[in-house]
Structure formats: C-alpha cells, structure tokens
Design an enzyme around this catalytic site. Structure first.
Site, PDB file in Angstrom:
ATOM      1  N   VAL A 106      52.977  49.440  59.629  1.00 34.15           N
ATOM      2  CA  VAL A 106      52.750  48.868  58.250  1.00 34.15           C
ATOM      3  C   VAL A 106      54.103  48.441  57.661  1.00 34.15           C
ATOM      4  CG1 VAL A 106      51.841  49.313  56.010  1.00 34.15           C
ATOM      5  CG2 VAL A 106      50.633  50.317  58.170  1.00 34.15           C
ATOM      6  N   HIS A 110      57.775  53.516  54.206  1.00 34.97           N
ATOM      7  CA  HIS A 110      57.113  54.825  54.088  1.00 34.97           C
ATOM      8  C   HIS A 110      57.871  55.745  54.779  1.00 34.97           C
ATOM      9  CE1 HIS A 110      55.132  52.491  57.579  1.00 34.97           C
ATOM     10  NE2 HIS A 110      55.019  53.627  58.131  1.00 34.97           N
TER      11      HIS A 110
HETATM   12  P1  AMP Z   1      53.671  53.423  60.817  1.00 37.27           P
HETATM   13  O1  AMP Z   1      53.377  53.163  62.542  1.00 37.27           O
HETATM   14  O2  AMP Z   1      54.919  54.461  60.540  1.00 37.27           O
HETATM   15  O3  AMP Z   1      53.860  52.000  60.367  1.00 37.27           O
HETATM   16  O4  AMP Z   1      52.625  54.213  60.349  1.00 37.27           O
HETATM   17  C1  AMP Z   1      51.539  53.560  59.436  1.00 37.27           C
HETATM   18  C2  AMP Z   1      50.634  54.622  59.169  1.00 37.27           C
HETATM   19  O5  AMP Z   1      49.613  54.406  58.339  1.00 37.27           O
HETATM   20  C3  AMP Z   1      49.537  55.519  60.301  1.00 37.27           C
HETATM   21  O6  AMP Z   1      49.845  56.548  60.554  1.00 37.27           O
HETATM   22  C4  AMP Z   1      48.354  55.073  59.708  1.00 37.27           C
HETATM   23  O7  AMP Z   1      47.416  56.012  60.281  1.00 37.27           O
HETATM   24  C5  AMP Z   1      48.268  54.783  58.454  1.00 37.27           C
HETATM   25  N1  AMP Z   1      47.430  54.057  57.814  1.00 37.27           N
HETATM   26  C6  AMP Z   1      47.059  53.126  57.985  1.00 37.27           C
HETATM   27  N2  AMP Z   1      46.296  52.421  57.220  1.00 37.27           N
HETATM   28  C7  AMP Z   1      46.072  53.377  56.258  1.00 37.27           C
HETATM   29  C8  AMP Z   1      45.291  53.562  55.165  1.00 37.27           C
HETATM   30  N3  AMP Z   1      44.456  52.814  54.598  1.00 37.27           N
HETATM   31  N4  AMP Z   1      45.199  54.869  54.307  1.00 37.27           N
HETATM   32  C9  AMP Z   1      46.177  55.869  54.740  1.00 37.27           C
HETATM   33  N5  AMP Z   1      46.978  55.459  55.897  1.00 37.27           N
HETATM   34  C10 AMP Z   1      46.761  54.442  56.706  1.00 37.27           C
END
Ligand code: AMP
Length: 126
Positions: A106, A110
């Site tokens: 994403v 974060h």
């Molecule tokens: P990253 O690989 O660090 O970008 O992690 C993105 C994180 O966002 C993953 O652990 C997903 O499970 C989490 N994620 C994606 N969509 C959502 C959502 N709608 N609500 C909460 N977490 C999410």
C-alpha cells in the site's frame, strides 16, 4: 527525489471514510487501525493523515507536528496494547516496508506494530 502519491490507494480511501476500518486511535495528524490480515495477535497499522508515500518521504517532508504526533501515537498504542518491554509486556516489532525491495503493498506511509507472540529474528533469508 519526487514522490508521486496515488490518492486512490486503500489507506487514502480509509482516511476519506470511503471504506471502514477498525480504529485503535485517531489524533489530529495520525490514524491507527487493526490490520485486516493480522500476522500476530496484535497487529496495528499507524498512518499519517498526510499524503506521504513511504517512510523516508514522511521523515523528510512532514512537519515537525506531524512527526511528533505520529511517534507519540506509536508510543501510546504500545502502552494501550500493554506490550512495552519494561512494563511487563512481551515487546513488539515496528516494520515500515518502503518500496519494491520491502514489498510495500500500500503506497501510503505506514508502520506496522506487531506483538503478542514470539516474532523470531528480524529477517528471513533472502
Ligand atoms: P505493506 O506490505 O507494508 O504495504 O502492508 C500493507 C498492509 O495493509 C497489509 O498487512 C494488509 O493486510 C493491510 N491492509 C490492506 N488493506 C487493508 C484494510 N482495508 N484494512 C486494514 N488493513 C489493510
């Protein structure tokens, strides 16, 4: 370096209230919510409300107020979860995947807070 922010990413939609989230804490500049696919008993995502792509973007471009608020929020969540190592908690890990090598899914800055089980060593072998 020019950072290009995609305002259609899923965390931008969460910040706009277009999709729901399981909020843990919200402040003026920061939102924290439960990861939808938890990798540990406690798995909280902390995001700035501002449009930052990754950790270095945030660290270099955000205001002092945003950076202070973000870090305080991380600390408050560790306290809320009861995972502070010096306070009887079992400890935790912070992860900020940034870019391709880290498989950032994403593209909105974060930090993951993971806790509640032994988390193993920092990295798996490549
Ligand atoms: P990253 O690989 O660090 O970008 O992690 C993105 C994180 O966002 C993953 O652990 C997903 O499970 C989490 N994620 C994606 N969509 C959502 C959502 N709608 N609500 C909460 N977490 C999410």
């Amino acid at each position: 370096m020019a950072y290009e922010y995609d305002s259609e990413n899923i965390f931008a939609k969460i910040l706009r209230g277009e999709i729901p989230n399981s909020t843990v804490l919200e402040t003026e500049h920061t939102l924290a919510f439960r990861d939808i696919t938890p990798q540990a008993p406690e798995h909280v995502l902390v995001i700035p409300r501002g449009e930052y792509v990754c950790f270095d973007h945030f660290a270099l471009a955000a205001s002092d107020a945003e950076i202070l608020d973000f870090n305080r929020t991380v600390g408050k969540i560790c306290a809320m979860l009861g995972v502070q190592p010096g306070e009887g908690g079992g400890g935790y890990r912070l992860i900020a995947n940034s870019g391709e090598a880290a498989v950032q899914e994403v593209p909105h800055m974060h930090v993951h807070i993971l806790a509640g089980r032994p988390l193993g060593r920092m990295l798996n072998p490549a």
